[in-house]
Design an enzyme around this catalytic site. Structure first.
Site, PDB file in Angstrom:
ATOM      1  N   HIS A 286       0.811  -1.142   0.356  1.00 16.68           N
ATOM      2  CA  HIS A 286      -0.028   0.112   0.320  1.00 16.68           C
ATOM      3  C   HIS A 286       0.918   0.728   0.264  1.00 16.68           C
ATOM      4  CE1 HIS A 286      -4.292  -1.875   0.094  1.00 16.68           C
ATOM      5  NE2 HIS A 286      -3.573  -2.710   0.991  1.00 16.68           N
ATOM      6  N   THR A 287       1.906   1.199  -0.662  1.00 16.18           N
ATOM      7  CA  THR A 287       2.852   2.898  -0.982  1.00 16.18           C
ATOM      8  C   THR A 287       2.914   3.066  -2.344  1.00 16.18           C
ATOM      9  OG1 THR A 287       4.504   0.568  -0.736  1.00 16.18           O
ATOM     10  CG2 THR A 287       4.920   1.529   1.049  1.00 16.18           C
TER      11      THR A 287
ATOM     12  N   SER B 183      -1.709 -11.028  -7.950  1.00 16.13           N
ATOM     13  CA  SER B 183      -2.289 -10.747  -9.383  1.00 16.13           C
ATOM     14  C   SER B 183      -1.875 -11.227 -10.337  1.00 16.13           C
ATOM     15  CB  SER B 183      -0.781 -10.332  -9.337  1.00 16.13           C
ATOM     16  OG  SER B 183       0.080  -8.300  -8.816  1.00 16.13           O
ATOM     17  N   SER B 184      -3.418 -11.849 -10.611  1.00 15.31           N
ATOM     18  CA  SER B 184      -3.666 -12.665 -11.418  1.00 15.31           C
ATOM     19  C   SER B 184      -4.086 -12.018 -12.419  1.00 15.31           C
ATOM     20  CB  SER B 184      -5.423 -13.936 -10.622  1.00 15.31           C
ATOM     21  OG  SER B 184      -5.937 -13.475 -10.614  1.00 15.31           O
TER      22      SER B 184
ATOM     23  N   ASP C 252       1.602  -4.532  -9.407  1.00 11.37           N
ATOM     24  CA  ASP C 252       1.299  -5.391  -9.874  1.00 11.37           C
ATOM     25  C   ASP C 252       2.009  -5.555 -11.256  1.00 11.37           C
ATOM     26  OD1 ASP C 252       0.302  -5.707  -7.665  1.00 11.37           O
ATOM     27  OD2 ASP C 252      -1.889  -5.569  -8.367  1.00 11.37           O
TER      28      ASP C 252
ATOM     29  N   TYR D  35      -9.772  -1.418   0.277  1.00 17.20           N
ATOM     30  CA  TYR D  35      -9.157  -1.520  -0.601  1.00 17.20           C
ATOM     31  C   TYR D  35      -8.930   0.751  -1.141  1.00 17.20           C
ATOM     32  CZ  TYR D  35      -5.092  -1.158  -3.993  1.00 17.20           C
ATOM     33  OH  TYR D  35      -3.898  -0.137  -4.787  1.00 17.20           O
TER      34      TYR D  35
END
Ligand code: GLA
Length: 378
Positions: free
Chosen positions: A34-35, A124-125, A170, A222
């Site tokens: 979350h950066t 990260s599909s 991602d 998120y």
């Protein structure tokens, strides 16, 4: 390796061979959670698991997408590329849309997809699909797009077409990572450096624990975290939380909850920088400590963990891991643990036993070996 599978499925669909096969991997973020949307630092590496696409151009200006895994085929014309369209094919159609929005000419194509990146596990599909399809369309249309720009276009597909307000982590990882390295990425100017991550040479492994817990409120949480960060930046009068240099002074100006969100981001950025220094020095013990500290920060300050990932981290550390943390957006998904090679089985068994005792189901464990980013295979 799903190349034969997508080639066979492509031939069955079209009656001819594909023009090529492309793959792009899922990722694990070693540290820096979350950066990315705070203009901060991340340190991901690519997994061996990847999305594979076989593709060839069509002459009628339409796009036909087939998912081997779902056994479904969808065909779209230009007028049907509509942001917000639901369904698995939005990750593919979104790439076509993003390329066209950026002014590229994209011919129609048949595209067949298969992936072995676990779905919804924080690996990260979706970025793997976007980046594989982006690589295919870039080559098929002779677009000559630089890797970083490919990552940004793939993110545009995710943000503007699929509708998930993510950062670049991602797609950058899936596109830019190389084998045996982690990607140190500055999410402000997108400068990057490949940092050797030769864990096996140091007698270590990265054990991945897929807790197989997923929570339906992930997307809302998120967006809420992101909104808190933006509000904090406004209150503090900085362009992004990356720019907070005096944490104590910042905390004095912020409501308690937002302050904890800010503390996570600021300390996490510092942990990424320290992790890169630890890797450069071959100090894996320090890396392990930083990973565990990152998890505590996600648990206590950012509040994005839950029972199963907390249990996996605590159990792995008790069983001898040098450190462990949840990876990805949060609220379930995967934990990675830095473990001495000879302790991998024991740590995995301890986590599995702890899950059974807590009635949490059976986690899936595998080794996370830093692998290659997006590439053309044939
Ligand atoms: C998801 C998002 C990324 C990043 C991580 C958290 O994976 O897609 O952009 O924000 O969560 O680090």
């Amino acid at each position: 390796m799903l190349t034969p599978k997508v080639i066979a499925a492509f031939s069955a669909l079209t009656g001819h061979d594909p023009a090529g096969v492309w793959a792009a991997p899922g990722r694990i973020n070693l540290i820096g959670e979350h950066t990315d949307y705070n203009d901060g630092f991340v340190l991901p590496f690519a997994l061996p698991q990847a999305a594979y696409v076989a593709a060839a151009p069509r002459t009628d200006g339409r796009w036909r997408f087939r998912s081997v895994d779902l056994d479904e085929t969808v065909e779209l014309g230009q007028d049907e590329l509509v942001p917000g369209s639901p369904g698995w094919h939005s990750y593919l159609a979104g790439v076509v849309w993003a390329l066209r929005q950026a002014g590229h000419t994209v011919a129609g194509a048949d595209v067949v997809l298969a992936s072995d990146v676990p779905l919804g596990a924080g690996l990260s599909s979706s970025a793997a699909i976007e980046c594989a399809v982006l690589a295919a369309f870039a080559d098929l249309n002779g677009l000559g797009i630089e890797p970083l720009d490919r990552a940004k276009l793939a993110r545009t597909a995710e943000n503007a077409y699929v509708g998930a307000p993510t950062g670049l982590l991602d797609q950058a990882a899936s596109t830019l990572c190389i084998a045996d390295h982690a990607l140190f990425l500055d999410c402000r100017d997108f400068a990057s450096r490949q940092v050797p991550l030769a864990v096996t040479g140091a007698g270590l492994e990265i054990l991945v624990v897929d807790t197989r817990t997923r929570h339906s409120h992930v997307d809302g949480e998120y967006a809420a975290r992101r909104a808190s960060c933006e509000e904090a930046s406004r209150i503090l009068g900085v362009p992004a939380l990356r720019d907070v240099t005096d944490l104590d002074a910042a905390l004095a100006h912020l409501p308690e909850l937002i302050g904890r969100r800010v503390r996570h981001v600021v300390t996490e950025n510092a942990r990424v920088l320290e992790s890169v220094a630890a890797l450069d020095a071959g100090d894996y013990a320090r890396l392990g400590e930083l990973m565990t500290a990152s998890h505590a920060s996600m648990r206590d300050d950012y509040e994005i963990t839950e029972t199963s990932v907390d249990l996996a981290v605590a159990t792995a550390c008790d069983a001898g891991a040098l450190g462990a943390r949840m990876t990805g957006g949060g609220f379930g998904g995967c934990v990675l643990a830095l473990v001495r090679a000879e302790q991998v089985d024991a740590v995995a068994a301890s986590v599995t036993a702890a899950f059974a005792e807590a009635s949490l189901g059976v986690p899936v464990t595998f080794l996370g070996r830093p692998s290659a980013g997006a590439r053309r295979l044939s």
